[in-house]
Motif scaffolding. Sequence first.
Motif, PDB file in Angstrom:
ATOM      1  N   LYS A   4       0.832  -1.211   0.000  1.00 58.48           N
ATOM      2  CA  LYS A   4       0.000   0.000   0.000  1.00 58.48           C
ATOM      3  C   LYS A   4       0.864   1.257   0.000  1.00 58.48           C
ATOM      4  O   LYS A   4       0.521   2.246  -0.661  1.00 58.48           O
ATOM      5  N   ALA A   7       1.867   1.883  -3.560  1.00 54.17           N
ATOM      6  CA  ALA A   7       0.756   2.423  -4.352  1.00 54.17           C
ATOM      7  C   ALA A   7       0.434   3.857  -3.928  1.00 54.17           C
ATOM      8  O   ALA A   7       0.142   4.714  -4.777  1.00 54.17           O
ATOM      9  N   ASP A   8       0.522   4.126  -2.617  1.00 54.48           N
ATOM     10  CA  ASP A   8       0.248   5.488  -2.132  1.00 54.48           C
ATOM     11  C   ASP A   8       1.252   6.492  -2.699  1.00 54.48           C
ATOM     12  O   ASP A   8       0.913   7.660  -2.941  1.00 54.48           O
ATOM     13  N   LEU A  10       2.571   6.415  -5.633  1.00 53.53           N
ATOM     14  CA  LEU A  10       2.127   6.741  -7.006  1.00 53.53           C
ATOM     15  C   LEU A  10       0.958   7.719  -6.956  1.00 53.53           C
ATOM     16  O   LEU A  10       0.905   8.687  -7.726  1.00 53.53           O
ATOM     17  N   THR A  11       0.036   7.476  -6.030  1.00 51.54           N
ATOM     18  CA  THR A  11      -1.100   8.395  -5.867  1.00 51.54           C
ATOM     19  C   THR A  11      -0.599   9.801  -5.544  1.00 51.54           C
ATOM     20  O   THR A  11      -1.113  10.795  -6.078  1.00 51.54           O
ATOM     21  N   SER A 223       7.424   1.075  -9.893  1.00 49.79           N
ATOM     22  CA  SER A 223       6.414   1.532 -10.867  1.00 49.79           C
ATOM     23  C   SER A 223       6.944   1.438 -12.294  1.00 49.79           C
ATOM     24  O   SER A 223       6.289   0.904 -13.190  1.00 49.79           O
ATOM     25  N   THR A 253      -2.016   1.332 -12.767  1.00 43.66           N
ATOM     26  CA  THR A 253      -2.967   1.637 -11.690  1.00 43.66           C
ATOM     27  C   THR A 253      -2.354   1.293 -10.339  1.00 43.66           C
ATOM     28  O   THR A 253      -1.463   0.437 -10.227  1.00 43.66           O
ATOM     29  N   GLU A 254      -2.862   1.945  -9.328  1.00 41.01           N
ATOM     30  CA  GLU A 254      -2.421   1.656  -7.968  1.00 41.01           C
ATOM     31  C   GLU A 254      -2.741   0.202  -7.602  1.00 41.01           C
ATOM     32  O   GLU A 254      -1.958  -0.447  -6.900  1.00 41.01           O
TER      33      GLU A 254
END
Length: 269
Positions: A4, A7-8, A10-11, A223, A253-254
């Motif tokens: 997470k 992914a965070d 990248l967000t 990524s 995508t995340e």
Amino acid sequence: MDPKSIADALTAVRHSRPLVHHITNTVTTNDCANITLCTGAAPVMAAAPEEAGEMAALAGAVVLNIGTLSAAQVESMLIAGRAANERGIPVILDPVGAGATAMRTEACERLLAELDIAVLKGNAGEIGVLAGAGGEVRGVDSAGLAGDPAAVAASCARTYGTVVVMTGPEDYISDGERTLVVGNGNPLMGCLSGTGCMTASVVGAFVAAGDDAVVAAAAACASFSRAGERAAELARGPYSFRTALFDEMANLTEDDLAAHADVRDAGAA
Ligand SMILES: Nc1ncnc2c1ncn2[C@@H]1O[C@H](COP(=O)(O)OP(=O)(O)O)[C@@H](O)[C@H]1O
Ligand SMILES: Cc1ncsc1CCOP(=O)(O)O
Ligand SMILES: [Mg+2]
């Protein structure tokens, strides 16, 4: 590592859309601009000494890439780097071809001595040379590294007081104490000029948007390399792979990243 937080990261890039100022080489500059855009950040290339400091002051990160350096360009890099350092803006150094010629090695040593470099991102040969750890460089490519790669990355990070990203089939990220390894990627990434330079651009975008440079740099590598894995499924060879790499970076995508990012503590690798 917690998927997470990858992914965070990248967000965070896509929400803040940081400006990434590059002073870079003439070979891969367009690739760096477009991968920055596909990551979710905004590129600008500005190398003239008259504007390099002003542009750096506006940026979220500054990427200095010595791929086709000149003495004058090194001065612009110092101007941009000082402006960034005064404002706490992270500076990423890509030591392209360090070790191949004395000029490249000496330019890197000067930039590392005179600037606060947040991330030093090179291939195994370049990092091995700068670490004094038996790296070999042929042109701009790594020609080998003596020793354990995690240990070399950590030692280089301690020597220069920076975060080191050492790329290759696996990427090693270290601040000298904590060392992460990213297992994502595809061999086609090594068959294309510019993937190392693009890694620095993506690292710049993530470090601009994140608080922890080790986590941000590892998320950047995961990524970009995950985009490379997806692109390889669509490619017929290096040049269709290149097109797919940009598309897959933009489309990443995340959820896909959280499911497939392979980021581990190097000690547990
Ligand atoms: N054999 C490989 N397998 C997987 N990923 C690779 C491989 N070779 C290079 N890469 C990836 O390609 C990018 C550029 O790495 P590298 O080829 O080491 O840099 P450079 O272009 O500076 O020599 C990095 O994202 C790295 O992870
Ligand atoms: C071929 C070449 N020559 C000088 S800079 C450059 C590009 C290097 O790109 P990368 O390090 O990303 O492969
Ligand atoms: Mg390369």
